[in-house]
Design a protein around this motif. Sequence first.
Motif, mmCIF file in Angstrom:
data_model
loop_
_atom_site.group_PDB
_atom_site.id
_atom_site.type_symbol
_atom_site.label_atom_id
_atom_site.label_comp_id
_atom_site.label_asym_id
_atom_site.label_seq_id
_atom_site.Cartn_x
_atom_site.Cartn_y
_atom_site.Cartn_z
ATOM 1 N N VAL A 1 1.096 -13.718 -12.161
ATOM 2 C CA VAL A 1 -0.069 -14.414 -12.716
ATOM 3 C C VAL A 1 -1.256 -14.416 -11.743
ATOM 4 O O VAL A 1 -2.386 -14.099 -12.131
ATOM 5 N N LEU A 2 -0.986 -14.756 -10.481
ATOM 6 C CA LEU A 2 -2.088 -14.852 -9.523
ATOM 7 C C LEU A 2 -2.659 -13.471 -9.163
ATOM 8 O O LEU A 2 -3.885 -13.329 -9.015
ATOM 9 N N SER B 1 -8.906 -7.082 -7.020
ATOM 10 C CA SER B 1 -10.086 -6.754 -6.215
ATOM 11 C C SER B 1 -9.751 -6.559 -4.745
ATOM 12 O O SER B 1 -10.551 -6.023 -3.986
ATOM 13 N N LEU B 2 -8.548 -7.000 -4.322
ATOM 14 C CA LEU B 2 -8.159 -6.882 -2.921
ATOM 15 C C LEU B 2 -7.432 -5.576 -2.633
ATOM 16 O O LEU B 2 -7.158 -5.270 -1.474
ATOM 17 N N GLY B 3 -7.111 -4.837 -3.668
ATOM 18 C CA GLY B 3 -6.408 -3.564 -3.486
ATOM 19 C C GLY B 3 -5.570 -3.265 -4.702
ATOM 20 O O GLY B 3 -4.610 -3.996 -4.995
ATOM 21 N N LEU B 4 -5.924 -2.196 -5.436
ATOM 22 C CA LEU B 4 -5.274 -1.904 -6.711
ATOM 23 C C LEU B 4 -3.814 -1.527 -6.529
ATOM 24 O O LEU B 4 -2.941 -2.013 -7.251
ATOM 25 N N VAL B 5 -3.512 -0.660 -5.556
ATOM 26 C CA VAL B 5 -2.133 -0.203 -5.357
ATOM 27 C C VAL B 5 -1.230 -1.381 -4.994
ATOM 28 O O VAL B 5 -0.137 -1.548 -5.562
ATOM 29 N N GLY B 6 -1.672 -2.205 -4.055
ATOM 30 C CA GLY B 6 -0.881 -3.367 -3.652
ATOM 31 C C GLY B 6 -0.663 -4.327 -4.805
ATOM 32 O O GLY B 6 0.418 -4.899 -4.957
ATOM 33 N N ALA B 7 -1.695 -4.508 -5.652
ATOM 34 C CA ALA B 7 -1.575 -5.413 -6.798
ATOM 35 C C ALA B 7 -0.548 -4.901 -7.795
ATOM 36 O O ALA B 7 0.268 -5.673 -8.320
ATOM 37 N N LEU C 1 6.941 -5.115 0.475
ATOM 38 C CA LEU C 1 5.596 -5.667 0.290
ATOM 39 C C LEU C 1 4.814 -5.660 1.600
ATOM 40 O O LEU C 1 3.603 -5.423 1.621
ATOM 41 N N GLY C 2 5.529 -5.917 2.700
ATOM 42 C CA GLY C 2 4.871 -5.852 3.997
ATOM 43 C C GLY C 2 4.408 -4.440 4.319
ATOM 44 O O GLY C 2 3.298 -4.241 4.846
ATOM 45 N N ILE C 3 5.234 -3.444 3.991
ATOM 46 C CA ILE C 3 4.855 -2.046 4.205
ATOM 47 C C ILE C 3 3.674 -1.679 3.307
ATOM 48 O O ILE C 3 2.743 -0.978 3.730
ATOM 49 N N THR C 4 3.693 -2.178 2.062
ATOM 50 C CA THR C 4 2.581 -1.926 1.145
ATOM 51 C C THR C 4 1.283 -2.476 1.713
ATOM 52 O O THR C 4 0.229 -1.832 1.643
ATOM 53 N N PHE C 5 1.363 -3.683 2.286
ATOM 54 C CA PHE C 5 0.164 -4.282 2.884
ATOM 55 C C PHE C 5 -0.351 -3.426 4.041
ATOM 56 O O PHE C 5 -1.560 -3.201 4.168
ATOM 57 N N SER C 6 0.565 -2.928 4.856
ATOM 58 C CA SER C 6 0.147 -2.145 6.021
ATOM 59 C C SER C 6 -0.456 -0.798 5.631
ATOM 60 O O SER C 6 -1.298 -0.249 6.344
ATOM 61 N N GLN C 7 -0.036 -0.254 4.475
ATOM 62 C CA GLN C 7 -0.493 1.067 4.063
ATOM 63 C C GLN C 7 -1.640 1.022 3.052
ATOM 64 O O GLN C 7 -2.521 1.878 3.081
ATOM 65 N N ALA C 8 -1.606 0.036 2.163
ATOM 66 C CA ALA C 8 -2.586 0.014 1.072
ATOM 67 C C ALA C 8 -3.473 -1.229 1.072
ATOM 68 O O ALA C 8 -4.340 -1.353 0.214
ATOM 69 N N ASN D 1 -4.467 -5.265 0.669
ATOM 70 C CA ASN D 1 -4.209 -6.401 -0.231
ATOM 71 C C ASN D 1 -3.398 -7.465 0.507
ATOM 72 O O ASN D 1 -2.157 -7.403 0.574
ATOM 73 N N VAL D 2 -4.101 -8.459 1.025
ATOM 74 C CA VAL D 2 -3.480 -9.496 1.841
ATOM 75 C C VAL D 2 -2.457 -10.312 1.063
ATOM 76 O O VAL D 2 -1.547 -10.899 1.651
ATOM 77 N N LEU D 3 -2.560 -10.325 -0.264
ATOM 78 C CA LEU D 3 -1.575 -11.059 -1.062
ATOM 79 C C LEU D 3 -0.182 -10.472 -0.877
ATOM 80 O O LEU D 3 0.811 -11.195 -0.919
ATOM 81 N N CYS D 4 -0.105 -9.174 -0.671
ATOM 82 C CA CYS D 4 1.204 -8.540 -0.452
ATOM 83 C C CYS D 4 1.863 -9.101 0.801
ATOM 84 O O CYS D 4 3.091 -9.275 0.842
#
Length: 200
Positions: free
Chosen positions: A69-70, A77-83, A135-142, A144-147
Amino acid sequence: SRNPRDRGAGEGERVSAGAMQNLLGMSAKPEPEPESTGWYADLVKMYKEGKFKTYARWGGVANTFLMVVLTPLIGLSLGLVGAIVAIFLGILIGILELPFCCTCFQWCQVVQKWFAVFEVYWLRGLLYVIIGLSLGITFSQAGNVLCLVYSIFCILDGLCYVVAHIRGETHAAADNTAAGLGVNTTKLKTQMAVSAMGIV
């Protein structure tokens, strides 16, 4: 030797002093907390029982809500791939934690059969730790701080499941229903009906 009358008086004083201490001790005891009587009473009871699987399940529900939901609200807007990754993994967690919400979808029921192995809590905990790391790897590569936030929450939730397994807590048939989360659906429906009648 001591006068018997004096001995009797001394004993009487000690008895009186003991009775006074007992009386003070009774008056000093805190009053018991009033028991919850609403639809959430069973949830409060389960929380006070200190069952880690209850904490873990509610953590999983919270992760599902945040990731599904969030993320579409502010995460795109923070990163499409991470979202996209977060939403996909959030749906998987939702199927595990809220199986009673998936009865309307055939594909969901098929996935649930594959996920039956994760009814063993240490395996579910391991899965959530892996999801958190991914999710941590996704954040490091793509980006999106939410990841990164979801990564921390999922790892903590996974550790709760591992602790639940170590404590001997196991999956039960009731865990596939809302009652497994400590929610008394009968009381909830009654409360909602009473509220609706009050509004009308």
